[in-house]
Write an enzyme that holds these catalytic residues in place. Sequence first.
Site, PDB file in Angstrom:
ATOM      1  N   GLN A  73       0.832  -1.209   0.000  1.00  0.00           N
ATOM      2  CA  GLN A  73       0.000   0.000   0.000  1.00  0.00           C
ATOM      3  C   GLN A  73       0.867   1.260   0.000  1.00  0.00           C
ATOM      4  O   GLN A  73       0.484   2.296   0.534  1.00  0.00           O
ATOM      5  CB  GLN A  73      -0.963  -0.019   1.182  1.00  0.00           C
ATOM      6  CG  GLN A  73      -2.130  -0.967   0.974  1.00  0.00           C
ATOM      7  CD  GLN A  73      -2.912  -0.653  -0.299  1.00  0.00           C
ATOM      8  OE1 GLN A  73      -3.170   0.501  -0.615  1.00  0.00           O
ATOM      9  NE2 GLN A  73      -3.269  -1.683  -1.053  1.00  0.00           N
ATOM     10  N   SER A  74       2.043   1.187  -0.604  1.00  0.00           N
ATOM     11  CA  SER A  74       2.956   2.328  -0.623  1.00  0.00           C
ATOM     12  C   SER A  74       2.415   3.476  -1.472  1.00  0.00           C
ATOM     13  O   SER A  74       2.182   3.329  -2.674  1.00  0.00           O
ATOM     14  CB  SER A  74       4.309   1.880  -1.175  1.00  0.00           C
ATOM     15  OG  SER A  74       5.108   3.005  -1.477  1.00  0.00           O
TER      16      SER A  74
END
Length: 325
Positions: A73-74
Amino acid sequence: MNLNHKFNLGFFPTPLHPLNNLSKQFPGFSLFIKRDDQTGLASGGNKTRKLEYLIQKALDDNCDSVITAGAQQSNHCRQTAAACAIAGLECHLLLGGDKPKKYNGNLLLSNLIGAKIHFTGENRKGEDIESLKKRLELENKNVSVIPYGGSNLLGTLGYISAIKELKQQFIEQNLKIDYIFFASSSGATQAGMMIGLDLFGVNTNLIPINIDKAETEGYLENIVFDLINQSKKYFNLNKEYTLKDIPLNRDFDKSGYGKLTKSEKNSIINLARSEGILLDPVYTGRAFYGMLDYLRKSKIKKGSNILFWHTGGLPANFEYGNRLI
Ligand SMILES: *Cc1c(COP(=O)(O)O)cnc(C)c1O
Protein backbone atom coordinates in the site's frame (compact mmCIF):
# COMPACT_ATOMS: atom_id res chain seq x y z
CA MET A 1 21.81 26.13 -4.52
CA ASN A 2 19.33 25.20 -7.18
CA LEU A 3 15.83 24.31 -6.09
CA ASN A 4 14.50 25.13 -9.56
CA HIS A 5 16.14 22.24 -11.40
CA LYS A 6 13.20 19.86 -11.19
CA PHE A 7 10.65 18.03 -13.30
CA ASN A 8 7.17 19.46 -12.66
CA LEU A 9 4.77 16.82 -11.41
CA GLY A 10 2.32 18.63 -9.15
CA PHE A 11 0.21 21.72 -8.61
CA PHE A 12 1.95 24.09 -6.22
CA PRO A 13 1.52 25.85 -3.87
CA THR A 14 -0.80 23.38 -2.17
CA PRO A 15 -3.57 25.11 -0.19
CA LEU A 16 -3.03 26.21 3.41
CA HIS A 17 -6.31 26.94 5.17
CA PRO A 18 -7.92 27.10 8.64
CA LEU A 19 -9.87 24.23 10.17
CA ASN A 20 -12.68 26.32 11.60
CA ASN A 21 -15.04 23.53 12.66
CA LEU A 22 -12.32 21.41 14.24
CA SER A 23 -10.88 24.44 16.07
CA LYS A 24 -14.23 24.77 17.91
CA GLN A 25 -13.56 21.38 19.54
CA PHE A 26 -10.37 22.80 21.05
CA PRO A 27 -11.10 26.23 22.51
CA GLY A 28 -8.00 28.38 22.75
CA PHE A 29 -6.29 26.81 19.75
CA SER A 30 -6.40 27.81 16.09
CA LEU A 31 -5.90 24.86 13.77
CA PHE A 32 -4.73 25.00 10.17
CA ILE A 33 -3.93 22.44 7.51
CA LYS A 34 -1.41 22.28 4.64
CA ARG A 35 -2.87 20.21 1.83
CA ASP A 36 -0.09 18.07 0.36
CA ASP A 37 -2.84 15.49 -0.13
CA GLN A 38 -3.75 17.81 -3.02
CA THR A 39 -0.47 17.82 -4.98
CA GLY A 40 -2.43 16.40 -7.90
CA LEU A 41 -0.23 13.46 -8.85
CA ALA A 42 -2.51 10.38 -9.15
CA SER A 43 -4.43 11.42 -6.00
CA GLY A 44 -1.56 13.33 -4.40
CA GLY A 45 0.76 13.07 -1.42
CA ASN A 46 4.12 14.16 -0.07
CA LYS A 47 6.19 11.97 -2.44
CA THR A 48 5.26 14.27 -5.33
CA ARG A 49 7.61 16.97 -4.05
CA LYS A 50 10.49 14.49 -3.68
CA LEU A 51 9.86 12.93 -7.07
CA GLU A 52 10.18 16.26 -8.88
CA TYR A 53 13.90 16.16 -8.02
CA LEU A 54 14.36 12.37 -8.24
CA ILE A 55 12.78 12.10 -11.69
CA GLN A 56 14.75 15.10 -12.98
CA LYS A 57 17.94 13.28 -11.93
CA ALA A 58 16.85 10.11 -13.75
CA LEU A 59 16.29 12.16 -16.91
CA ASP A 60 19.60 14.04 -16.48
CA ASP A 61 21.34 10.64 -16.27
CA ASN A 62 19.62 9.51 -19.49
CA CYS A 63 17.86 6.68 -17.71
CA ASP A 64 14.98 4.81 -19.30
CA SER A 65 13.90 2.83 -16.21
CA VAL A 66 13.30 3.46 -12.53
CA ILE A 67 13.26 1.02 -9.61
CA THR A 68 11.86 1.76 -6.20
CA ALA A 69 10.50 -0.24 -3.28
CA GLY A 70 7.88 -0.15 -0.56
CA ALA A 71 4.88 -1.81 1.05
CA GLN A 72 1.99 -3.06 -1.07
CA GLN A 73 0.00 0.00 0.00
CA SER A 74 2.96 2.33 -0.62
CA ASN A 75 1.89 5.84 -1.55
CA HIS A 76 5.47 6.47 -2.62
CA CYS A 77 5.33 3.62 -5.15
CA ARG A 78 1.97 4.75 -6.55
CA GLN A 79 3.24 8.32 -7.03
CA THR A 80 6.51 7.05 -8.52
CA ALA A 81 4.51 4.99 -11.02
CA ALA A 82 2.56 8.10 -12.03
CA ALA A 83 5.70 10.26 -12.23
CA CYS A 84 7.34 7.66 -14.50
CA ALA A 85 4.27 7.58 -16.74
CA ILE A 86 4.50 11.36 -17.18
CA ALA A 87 8.25 11.32 -17.75
CA GLY A 88 8.18 8.33 -20.13
CA LEU A 89 10.20 6.04 -17.87
CA GLU A 90 9.64 2.33 -17.26
CA CYS A 91 8.71 1.88 -13.59
CA HIS A 92 9.61 -1.22 -11.53
CA LEU A 93 8.15 -1.54 -8.04
CA LEU A 94 9.48 -3.99 -5.45
CA LEU A 95 6.65 -4.58 -3.00
CA GLY A 96 6.92 -6.60 0.21
CA GLY A 97 4.79 -9.69 0.77
CA ASP A 98 3.17 -12.06 -1.71
CA LYS A 99 0.85 -11.33 -4.59
CA PRO A 100 -2.65 -10.81 -3.14
CA LYS A 101 -5.76 -12.36 -4.65
CA LYS A 102 -7.38 -8.95 -4.96
CA TYR A 103 -5.70 -5.67 -5.92
CA ASN A 104 -6.97 -2.62 -4.06
CA GLY A 105 -5.92 0.87 -2.96
CA ASN A 106 -2.41 1.94 -3.95
CA LEU A 107 -1.53 -1.45 -5.40
CA LEU A 108 -4.52 -1.30 -7.73
CA LEU A 109 -3.57 2.21 -8.84
CA SER A 110 0.13 1.42 -9.35
CA ASN A 111 -0.89 -1.47 -11.57
CA LEU A 112 -3.39 0.69 -13.44
CA ILE A 113 -0.69 3.30 -14.07
CA GLY A 114 1.43 0.62 -15.70
CA ALA A 115 4.20 -0.08 -13.18
CA LYS A 116 5.90 -3.47 -13.41
CA ILE A 117 5.24 -5.01 -10.01
CA HIS A 118 7.57 -7.52 -8.32
CA PHE A 119 6.47 -9.11 -5.03
CA THR A 120 9.46 -9.58 -2.73
CA GLY A 121 8.14 -11.62 0.23
CA GLU A 122 10.05 -10.91 3.42
CA ASN A 123 12.29 -8.30 1.79
CA ARG A 124 10.19 -5.29 2.58
CA LYS A 125 12.55 -2.37 2.36
CA GLY A 126 14.23 -2.63 -1.03
CA GLU A 127 16.76 -5.41 -0.27
CA ASP A 128 16.21 -6.76 -3.82
CA ILE A 129 16.86 -3.48 -5.64
CA GLU A 130 20.46 -4.27 -6.62
CA SER A 131 19.71 -7.70 -8.06
CA LEU A 132 16.81 -6.36 -10.15
CA LYS A 133 19.02 -3.49 -11.33
CA LYS A 134 21.66 -5.95 -12.53
CA ARG A 135 19.02 -7.99 -14.34
CA LEU A 136 17.64 -4.94 -16.13
CA GLU A 137 21.13 -3.77 -17.04
CA LEU A 138 21.73 -7.13 -18.73
CA GLU A 139 18.76 -6.16 -20.92
CA ASN A 140 20.63 -2.93 -21.74
CA LYS A 141 18.36 -0.78 -19.63
CA ASN A 142 19.73 2.36 -18.02
CA VAL A 143 18.35 2.25 -14.51
CA SER A 144 17.81 4.94 -11.89
CA VAL A 145 17.25 3.71 -8.34
CA ILE A 146 14.98 5.69 -6.07
CA PRO A 147 15.49 4.62 -2.44
CA TYR A 148 12.80 3.46 -0.03
CA GLY A 149 10.38 6.35 0.52
CA GLY A 150 12.37 8.58 -1.86
CA SER A 151 14.50 9.63 1.09
CA ASN A 152 17.90 10.75 -0.12
CA LEU A 153 19.37 14.22 -0.64
CA LEU A 154 17.29 14.85 -3.78
CA GLY A 155 14.10 13.79 -2.01
CA THR A 156 15.01 16.12 0.84
CA LEU A 157 15.14 19.06 -1.59
CA GLY A 158 11.39 18.55 -2.10
CA TYR A 159 10.63 19.53 1.48
CA ILE A 160 13.25 22.25 1.60
CA SER A 161 11.42 23.93 -1.26
CA ALA A 162 8.10 23.17 0.47
CA ILE A 163 9.23 25.37 3.37
CA LYS A 164 10.03 28.16 0.91
CA GLU A 165 6.45 27.79 -0.34
CA LEU A 166 5.13 27.78 3.23
CA LYS A 167 7.02 30.96 4.10
CA GLN A 168 5.40 32.76 1.17
CA GLN A 169 1.95 31.60 2.34
CA PHE A 170 2.68 32.85 5.87
CA ILE A 171 3.47 36.27 4.39
CA GLU A 172 0.40 36.32 2.12
CA GLN A 173 -1.96 35.19 4.90
CA ASN A 174 -0.22 37.22 7.60
CA LEU A 175 0.05 34.01 9.58
CA LYS A 176 2.37 32.85 12.34
CA ILE A 177 2.34 29.13 13.09
CA ASP A 178 3.72 27.93 16.43
CA TYR A 179 3.67 24.16 15.87
CA ILE A 180 3.66 21.92 12.80
CA PHE A 181 2.54 18.29 13.22
CA PHE A 182 3.19 15.68 10.52
CA ALA A 183 3.85 11.96 9.97
CA SER A 184 7.53 11.00 9.75
CA SER A 185 8.68 7.65 8.40
CA SER A 186 11.54 7.43 5.92
CA GLY A 187 13.19 10.74 6.84
CA ALA A 188 13.29 13.17 3.90
CA THR A 189 10.09 15.04 4.72
CA GLN A 190 11.38 15.77 8.21
CA ALA A 191 14.97 16.53 7.17
CA GLY A 192 13.76 18.85 4.41
CA MET A 193 11.48 20.74 6.78
CA MET A 194 14.23 21.12 9.38
CA ILE A 195 16.79 22.43 6.88
CA GLY A 196 14.15 24.57 5.13
CA LEU A 197 13.20 26.35 8.36
CA ASP A 198 16.82 27.30 9.01
CA LEU A 199 17.61 28.14 5.40
CA PHE A 200 14.62 30.44 4.95
CA GLY A 201 14.51 31.76 8.51
CA VAL A 202 11.07 30.48 9.47
CA ASN A 203 10.49 30.32 13.21
CA THR A 204 8.20 27.48 14.32
CA ASN A 205 8.34 24.15 16.16
CA LEU A 206 8.20 20.81 14.37
CA ILE A 207 6.46 17.87 16.05
CA PRO A 208 7.08 14.85 13.81
CA ILE A 209 5.01 11.82 14.78
CA ASN A 210 6.87 8.55 14.26
CA ILE A 211 4.85 6.01 12.25
CA ASP A 212 7.00 2.91 11.81
CA LYS A 213 7.99 1.44 15.18
CA ALA A 214 11.78 1.52 15.29
CA GLU A 215 13.69 -1.69 14.74
CA THR A 216 16.57 -0.16 16.66
CA GLU A 217 16.80 2.79 19.01
CA GLY A 218 17.36 6.03 17.13
CA TYR A 219 16.85 4.42 13.70
CA LEU A 220 14.91 7.25 12.05
CA GLU A 221 16.73 10.00 13.96
CA ASN A 222 20.01 8.78 12.46
CA ILE A 223 18.58 8.79 8.94
CA VAL A 224 17.24 12.33 9.40
CA PHE A 225 20.57 13.44 10.89
CA ASP A 226 22.46 12.06 7.90
CA LEU A 227 20.11 13.76 5.41
CA ILE A 228 20.45 17.03 7.34
CA ASN A 229 24.23 16.87 7.16
CA GLN A 230 24.17 16.14 3.42
CA SER A 231 21.76 19.04 2.82
CA LYS A 232 23.77 21.38 5.01
CA LYS A 233 26.83 20.73 2.89
CA TYR A 234 24.85 21.11 -0.35
CA PHE A 235 23.55 24.54 0.71
CA ASN A 236 26.67 25.69 2.59
CA LEU A 237 24.46 26.19 5.62
CA ASN A 238 26.49 27.31 8.57
CA LYS A 239 24.77 25.63 11.48
CA GLU A 240 25.76 22.77 13.77
CA TYR A 241 23.17 20.07 14.34
CA THR A 242 23.48 17.21 16.79
CA LEU A 243 21.52 13.98 16.94
CA LYS A 244 19.79 15.38 20.02
CA ASP A 245 18.36 18.24 17.90
CA ILE A 246 16.24 15.80 15.90
CA PRO A 247 12.68 15.90 17.27
CA LEU A 248 10.61 12.71 16.98
CA ASN A 249 7.58 11.69 19.00
CA ARG A 250 7.35 7.90 19.44
CA ASP A 251 4.26 7.82 21.64
CA PHE A 252 1.89 6.69 18.90
CA ASP A 253 3.75 3.94 17.03
CA LYS A 254 3.27 1.12 19.54
CA SER A 255 0.81 -0.92 17.47
CA GLY A 256 3.34 -1.11 14.59
CA TYR A 257 3.40 -0.02 10.96
CA GLY A 258 0.07 -0.16 9.16
CA LYS A 259 -1.83 -1.45 12.20
CA LEU A 260 -5.08 0.44 12.46
CA THR A 261 -6.31 0.97 16.02
CA LYS A 262 -9.32 2.85 17.39
CA SER A 263 -7.11 5.90 17.78
CA GLU A 264 -6.31 6.26 14.08
CA LYS A 265 -9.85 5.33 13.10
CA ASN A 266 -11.44 7.90 15.41
CA SER A 267 -9.12 10.66 14.25
CA ILE A 268 -9.89 9.87 10.59
CA ILE A 269 -13.61 9.98 11.38
CA ASN A 270 -13.26 13.21 13.37
CA LEU A 271 -11.59 15.17 10.55
CA ALA A 272 -13.84 13.63 7.89
CA ARG A 273 -17.01 14.58 9.75
CA SER A 274 -15.91 18.01 11.00
CA GLU A 275 -14.16 19.27 7.87
CA GLY A 276 -14.89 16.80 5.05
CA ILE A 277 -11.15 16.07 4.73
CA LEU A 278 -9.90 12.50 4.32
CA LEU A 279 -6.84 11.23 6.14
CA ASP A 280 -5.29 7.77 5.70
CA PRO A 281 -5.08 4.72 8.01
CA VAL A 282 -1.26 4.35 8.01
CA TYR A 283 0.36 7.79 8.25
CA THR A 284 -1.85 10.84 8.59
CA GLY A 285 -4.51 9.12 10.72
CA ARG A 286 -1.80 8.31 13.26
CA ALA A 287 -0.10 11.72 13.10
CA PHE A 288 -3.44 13.49 13.41
CA TYR A 289 -4.28 11.37 16.44
CA GLY A 290 -0.93 12.42 17.89
CA MET A 291 -1.79 16.09 17.38
CA LEU A 292 -5.24 15.71 18.96
CA ASP A 293 -3.65 13.94 21.92
CA TYR A 294 -1.36 16.94 22.50
CA LEU A 295 -4.37 19.26 22.42
CA ARG A 296 -6.55 17.12 24.70
CA LYS A 297 -3.77 16.78 27.26
CA SER A 298 -2.89 20.47 26.99
CA LYS A 299 0.72 19.67 26.16
CA ILE A 300 0.75 22.87 24.06
CA LYS A 301 0.11 26.31 25.41
CA LYS A 302 -3.26 27.95 24.81
CA GLY A 303 -3.36 30.63 22.16
CA SER A 304 -1.09 28.65 19.83
CA ASN A 305 -1.59 28.43 16.08
CA ILE A 306 -1.14 24.84 15.00
CA LEU A 307 -0.64 23.45 11.50
CA PHE A 308 -1.27 19.86 10.49
CA TRP A 309 0.74 19.05 7.36
CA HIS A 310 -1.41 16.55 5.46
CA THR A 311 0.94 14.25 3.55
CA GLY A 312 -1.69 12.28 1.60
CA GLY A 313 -2.41 8.55 1.53
CA LEU A 314 -6.06 8.55 0.44
CA PRO A 315 -6.01 5.28 -1.59
CA ALA A 316 -5.02 3.12 1.40
CA ASN A 317 -8.48 3.74 2.90
CA PHE A 318 -9.97 1.48 0.25
CA GLU A 319 -7.65 -1.38 1.18
CA TYR A 320 -8.63 -1.06 4.86
CA GLY A 321 -12.29 -1.06 3.82
CA ASN A 322 -14.60 -2.42 6.50
CA ARG A 323 -12.03 -1.95 9.23
CA LEU A 324 -12.88 1.76 8.97
CA ILE A 325 -16.58 1.21 9.58
C1 LIG B 1 5.65 8.49 2.92
C2 LIG B 1 4.57 9.14 3.67
C3 LIG B 1 4.83 9.86 4.85
C4 LIG B 1 6.19 9.94 5.47
O1 LIG B 1 7.10 10.74 4.75
P1 LIG B 1 8.66 10.39 4.89
O2 LIG B 1 9.35 11.40 4.07
O3 LIG B 1 8.81 9.00 4.38
O4 LIG B 1 9.01 10.48 6.33
C5 LIG B 1 3.78 10.49 5.49
N1 LIG B 1 2.52 10.40 5.01
C6 LIG B 1 2.22 9.70 3.89
C7 LIG B 1 0.80 9.64 3.46
C8 LIG B 1 3.24 9.05 3.19
O5 LIG B 1 2.92 8.36 2.09
